[in-house]
Design a protein around this motif. Structure first.
Motif, PDB file in Angstrom:
ATOM      1  N   GLU A  55       6.078  -4.653  -2.953  1.00  0.00           N
ATOM      2  CA  GLU A  55       5.653  -4.103  -1.664  1.00  0.00           C
ATOM      3  C   GLU A  55       4.797  -2.865  -1.930  1.00  0.00           C
ATOM      4  OE1 GLU A  55       7.081  -6.529   1.197  1.00  0.00           O
ATOM      5  OE2 GLU A  55       6.781  -4.493   1.877  1.00  0.00           O
ATOM      6  N   TRP A  56       4.022  -2.501  -0.944  1.00  0.00           N
ATOM      7  CA  TRP A  56       3.228  -1.280  -1.011  1.00  0.00           C
ATOM      8  C   TRP A  56       3.831  -0.272  -0.052  1.00  0.00           C
ATOM      9  CZ3 TRP A  56      -0.592  -0.626  -4.530  1.00  0.00           C
ATOM     10  CH2 TRP A  56      -1.040  -1.767  -5.179  1.00  0.00           C
ATOM     11  N   VAL A  57       4.033   0.958  -0.524  1.00  0.00           N
ATOM     12  CA  VAL A  57       4.573   2.024   0.314  1.00  0.00           C
ATOM     13  C   VAL A  57       3.629   3.226   0.224  1.00  0.00           C
ATOM     14  CG1 VAL A  57       6.979   1.290   0.114  1.00  0.00           C
ATOM     15  CG2 VAL A  57       6.043   2.842  -1.575  1.00  0.00           C
ATOM     16  N   VAL A  58       3.648   4.044   1.262  1.00  0.00           N
ATOM     17  CA  VAL A  58       2.798   5.242   1.272  1.00  0.00           C
ATOM     18  C   VAL A  58       3.590   6.401   0.691  1.00  0.00           C
ATOM     19  CG1 VAL A  58       1.512   6.844   2.714  1.00  0.00           C
ATOM     20  CG2 VAL A  58       1.540   4.414   3.288  1.00  0.00           C
ATOM     21  N   ARG A  59       3.007   7.030  -0.325  1.00  0.00           N
ATOM     22  CA  ARG A  59       3.598   8.228  -0.932  1.00  0.00           C
ATOM     23  C   ARG A  59       2.478   9.244  -1.127  1.00  0.00           C
ATOM     24  NH1 ARG A  59       7.140   5.234  -5.215  1.00  0.00           N
ATOM     25  NH2 ARG A  59       8.845   4.592  -3.882  1.00  0.00           N
ATOM     26  N   TRP A  94      -1.326  -1.925   5.073  1.00  0.00           N
ATOM     27  CA  TRP A  94      -0.256  -2.788   4.600  1.00  0.00           C
ATOM     28  C   TRP A  94       0.754  -2.982   5.724  1.00  0.00           C
ATOM     29  CZ3 TRP A  94       0.818  -6.178   1.049  1.00  0.00           C
ATOM     30  CH2 TRP A  94       2.141  -6.540   0.803  1.00  0.00           C
ATOM     31  N   ILE A  95       1.064  -4.237   6.036  1.00  0.00           N
ATOM     32  CA  ILE A  95       2.112  -4.577   6.985  1.00  0.00           C
ATOM     33  C   ILE A  95       3.326  -4.935   6.139  1.00  0.00           C
ATOM     34  CG2 ILE A  95       2.828  -6.108   8.859  1.00  0.00           C
ATOM     35  CD1 ILE A  95       0.410  -4.338   9.532  1.00  0.00           C
ATOM     36  N   ALA A  96       4.375  -4.144   6.257  1.00  0.00           N
ATOM     37  CA  ALA A  96       5.549  -4.300   5.407  1.00  0.00           C
ATOM     38  C   ALA A  96       6.279  -5.607   5.704  1.00  0.00           C
ATOM     39  CB  ALA A  96       6.499  -3.128   5.609  1.00  0.00           C
ATOM     40  N   GLY A  97       6.957  -6.134   4.684  1.00  0.00           N
ATOM     41  CA  GLY A  97       7.774  -7.325   4.847  1.00  0.00           C
ATOM     42  C   GLY A  97       9.004  -7.010   5.698  1.00  0.00           C
ATOM     43  N   TYR A  98       9.623  -8.061   6.205  1.00  0.00           N
ATOM     44  CA  TYR A  98      10.794  -7.860   7.074  1.00  0.00           C
ATOM     45  C   TYR A  98      11.676  -9.104   7.054  1.00  0.00           C
ATOM     46  CZ  TYR A  98       8.018 -10.687  10.296  1.00  0.00           C
ATOM     47  OH  TYR A  98       7.284 -11.696  10.858  1.00  0.00           O
TER      48      TYR A  98
END
Length: 100
Positions: A55-59, A94-98
């Protein structure tokens, strides 16, 4: 296969131009496809675990990749829907998985 064709085409074009004028200079720019690192999944902890892809996350204002992991679904028959890049004006987000 497509990459091989591109390389062969660029080489043929270079040879044509090189033989046409020995003083000519050619600059070839190619965007090569990078598949990323090969990820080896660890052993599944139990039959109930589901693999959650990277996944891609914002940091700190930048997207960084978080490696995949095994997770237990939050409820019976839940299915993991992987995240994806969505085109927006000026770029992509990026639309996060769920869990569905």
């Amino acid at each position: 296969m497509k990459t091989l064709r591109k390389i062969l085409f660029a080489t043929a074009a270079l040879l044509v131009f090189a033989t046409a004028d020995s003083n000519a200079q050619i600059v070839v720019r190619a965007r090569l496809y990078h598949r990323g690192p090969v990820v080896v999944r660890p052993v599944r902890p139990s039959a109930g675990h589901v693999w959650v892809e990277n996944e891609w996350v914002v940091r700190h204002g930048r997207y960084v990749e978080r490696p995949g992991y095994w997770a237990l679904p939050p409820r019976p028959r839940a299915v993991w829907v992987p995240g994806h890049w969505d085109r927006r004006p000026g770029g992509y987000i990026w639309i996060a998985g769920y869990w569905r």
